[in-house]
Design a protein around this motif. Structure first.
Motif, short mmCIF file in Angstrom:
data_model
loop_
_atom_site.label_atom_id
_atom_site.label_comp_id
_atom_site.label_asym_id
_atom_site.label_seq_id
_atom_site.Cartn_x
_atom_site.Cartn_y
_atom_site.Cartn_z
N ASN A 71 4.03 28.17 45.96
CA ASN A 71 5.17 28.36 46.70
C ASN A 71 6.20 28.15 45.71
O ASN A 71 7.54 28.63 45.77
N ASP A 74 8.20 31.03 44.12
CA ASP A 74 8.89 31.91 44.94
C ASP A 74 10.30 31.36 45.18
O ASP A 74 11.21 31.75 45.74
N LYS A 75 10.61 30.17 44.61
CA LYS A 75 11.76 29.43 44.74
C LYS A 75 12.66 29.54 43.30
O LYS A 75 12.03 29.95 42.51
N TYR A 79 12.96 24.94 37.18
CA TYR A 79 11.63 24.68 37.57
C TYR A 79 11.03 23.36 37.17
O TYR A 79 10.59 22.96 37.84
N ARG A 82 11.62 20.51 39.58
CA ARG A 82 10.56 20.62 40.76
C ARG A 82 9.16 20.47 40.53
O ARG A 82 8.24 19.97 41.15
#
Length: 193
Positions: A71, A74-75, A79, A82
């Motif tokens: 997932n 796809d964001k 990065y 996260r």
């Protein structure tokens, strides 16, 4: 359905039953007997696939982490923050039971079949990480002097190294904190300056 497909289907039924029972009753309150009943398999069948319910929980934790990684690509970036939050959460959830991590390592290395299955899982994780590092490179978050595939391999090596040293008692930090510290150092090295 061939024999291998049937084995995979049985293993997945056990995992799904365990996941539902852990969510409903909690890990400690759930028994192997409850898992086998919910999965519709004999108790002996459970032990053909897993040594303990701790091993089941370890497998479920890994599956959740893989889903989170998939997932993540796809964001939108950045990065690094996260990813750091993900490894901290994963490490904290897995460190609840020190012996579970030890069993996980022992299970991975127990025999050639387990080693091959572990390698397949690691390759899948590496393949899931590559697009994240590529997107980070495209947006200017990560350096382009290191190939995305190399970054993905180093990520897996850091994770395995931290897990091994933590299980051996070589760190006073929690597993989640040790992962976080190690990956902060890693991201410091690959962030574009």
């Amino acid at each position: 359905m061939n024999r291998e497909e049937k084995k995979l289907e049985t293993k997945n039924r056990i995992l799904e039953a365990a996941m539902c029972l852990f969510a409903e009753h909690g890990f400690e309150a759930t028994t192997v007997a409850q898992i086998t009943e919910a999965a519709g398999v004999a108790k002996g069948t459970f032990f053909n696939y897993f040594k303990t319910k701790e091993e089941v929980r370890g497998k479920l934790d890994k599956l959740v982490a893989i889903d989170e990684l998939i997932n993540l690509k796809d964001k939108p970036g950045p990065y690094a923050p996260r990813f750091l939050a993900l490894v901290k959460t994963l490490g904290d959830s897995m460190a609840v039971n020190h012996s579970m991590l030890l069993l996980s390592i022992q299970g991975m290395l127990a025999n050639n079949q387990n080693i091959e299955e572990s390698k397949e899982g690691f390759c899948f994780i590496i393949d899931s990480l590559v697009p994240i590092f590529e997107k980070g490179q495209q947006t200017g978050e990560f350096t382009t002097t290191i190939p995305a595939l190399t970054m993905a391999h180093i990520t897996m090596q850091i994770y395995m190294g931290v897990m091994l040293t933590w299980v051996m008692g070589m760190s006073e930090e929690s597993f989640g904190d040790q992962l976080l510290i190690s990956f902060q150092v890693f991201f410091e090295g690959i962030l574009k300056k």
